[in-house]
Design an enzyme around this catalytic site. Structure first.
Site, PDB file in Angstrom:
ATOM      1  NE  ARG A  80      -4.234  -1.467   0.158  1.00 28.59           N
ATOM      2  CZ  ARG A  80      -4.381  -2.463  -0.726  1.00 28.59           C
ATOM      3  NH1 ARG A  80      -3.473  -2.671  -1.647  1.00 28.59           N
ATOM      4  NH2 ARG A  80      -5.451  -3.226  -0.696  1.00 28.59           N
ATOM      5  CG  HIS A 104      -3.055  -0.418  -6.925  1.00 29.24           C
ATOM      6  ND1 HIS A 104      -3.431   0.203  -5.752  1.00 29.24           N
ATOM      7  CD2 HIS A 104      -3.121  -1.753  -6.650  1.00 29.24           C
ATOM      8  CE1 HIS A 104      -3.718  -0.711  -4.840  1.00 29.24           C
ATOM      9  NE2 HIS A 104      -3.538  -1.897  -5.361  1.00 29.24           N
TER      10      HIS A 104
HETATM   11  C1  GLV Z   1      -4.991  -5.065  -4.230  1.00 30.17           C
HETATM   12  O1  GLV Z   1      -4.439  -4.050  -3.952  1.00 30.17           O
HETATM   13  C2  GLV Z   1      -5.625  -5.964  -3.305  1.00 30.17           C
HETATM   14  O2  GLV Z   1      -5.744  -5.637  -2.116  1.00 30.17           O
HETATM   15  O3  GLV Z   1      -6.031  -7.050  -3.752  1.00 30.17           O
END
Ligand code: GLV
Length: 306
Positions: free
Chosen positions: A221, A269
């Protein structure tokens, strides 16, 4: 009895199709156009607006669309006794490990260097490999698979976690032994869950303790990293660079200094996005289990935060 999908900004169609494939009878509504809020018993969530679950008085189960649940637990309005589950899925794990292996090999085989050489028409065969020793922070399902596969590829690997572990098949350090862990490695992979204990863990003080030129891969994160500390750590050569998939603010704002930093490789991401076809059966199975009062798959321990 129905399920609501709350995932602003994410197309719910693939999830609807996948859930219907697993259970054609499941009634599905999509936030914000929910016609019968009192019929909603299950929620599938990705970054839902805070407080919105209070619109469903009969909610029995909340499932994250992904591996992380920080986006659910950060909503302090969620009923204390609402069970929460997350996705643990081989397909998700496979994608994550592939991404991390790519990041490690990118550093080890110096892709950036050869791209820069190509631009300048330089033919330099010296030192073609940087020796690497990899430290994985977070030894859950994802971290474990990364350790296992990199170990299989012949790299030295070390795990760091927040709990004591016995019988771990790789050298393992608990967080109290962070310095010893850092001394063993020159690549750090962050795969920790985001909790109050792990937020901002990647900061200048930690980078200072790394072997000079350590490479950072953050696929967990954005809030694990104190972002302003990263260019400083690179400038001071504590780190040689970073491979980032996650950011404090997503999408990353146009004026963010990371865009211009040559030592930082970035992706938006996408390291491991849940595949709805692979994950839907476990959502459906958890719906069955909660109705039959059976233990849930991949339940979240709220106290622990993952
Ligand atoms: C992606 O960031 C997840 O939490 O699967």
């Amino acid at each position: 009895m129905s399920l609501v999908i709350i995932s602003p900004g994410r197309n719910p169609e693939p999830w609807i199709n996948a859930l219907k494939k697993s259970d054609p009878n499941l009634e599905i509504e999509v936030f914000p156009d929910v016609k019968n809020p009192e019929k909603i018993e299950f929620a599938l969530l990705w970054q839902h607006p805070e407080g919105v679950l209070s619109e469903y008085p009969n909610l029995k189960l909340a499932s994250s669309m992904g591996a992380g649940v920080d986006h659910i637990l950060s909503d302090s309005t969620i009923a204390e006794n609402l069970p929460i589950v997350r996705i643990v899925d081989d397909r998700l794990t496979w994608s994550m490990t592939n991404y991390v292996v790519m990041g490690v090999l990118n550093f080890h085989r110096q892709i950036q260097r050869y791209q820069a050489d190509k631009k300048r028409k330089v033919w330099d065969m010296s030192n073609p490999e940087i020796p690497v020793s990899i430290g994985v922070m977070g030894t859950g399902a994802l971290g474990f698979d990364v350790l296992e596969k990199l170990n299989f590829m012949g790299f030295p690997v070390f795990g760091l976690g927040f709990s004591e572990k016995s019988d771990f098949p790789f050298p393992y350090f608990s967080k109290e032994h962070m310095e010893e862990f850092l001394q063993k490695v020159n690549v750090i992979v962050c795969l920790l869950p985001l909790t109050p204990d792990t937020e901002n863990i990647l900061n200048l003080e930690l980078f200072e303790k790394c072997n000079p030129g350590t490479y950072l891969i953050n696929v967990a994160r954005g809030r694990h990293l104190v972002e302003e500390d990263l260019p400083v750590a690179i400038e001071k050569a504590y780190l040689s660079g970073a491979f980032l998939d996650v950011y404090r603010e997503e999408p990353l704002p146009g004026n963010h200094p990371f865009w211009e930093n040559e030592a930082i490789t970035m992706t938006p991401h996408i390291a491991s996005v849940t595949n709805p076809d692979a994950a839907a059966p476990q959502v459906i199975e958890n719906i069955r289990r909660i109705q039959c009062n059976e233990p849930l798959l991949n339940p979240v321990n709220r106290k622990r935060g993952y």
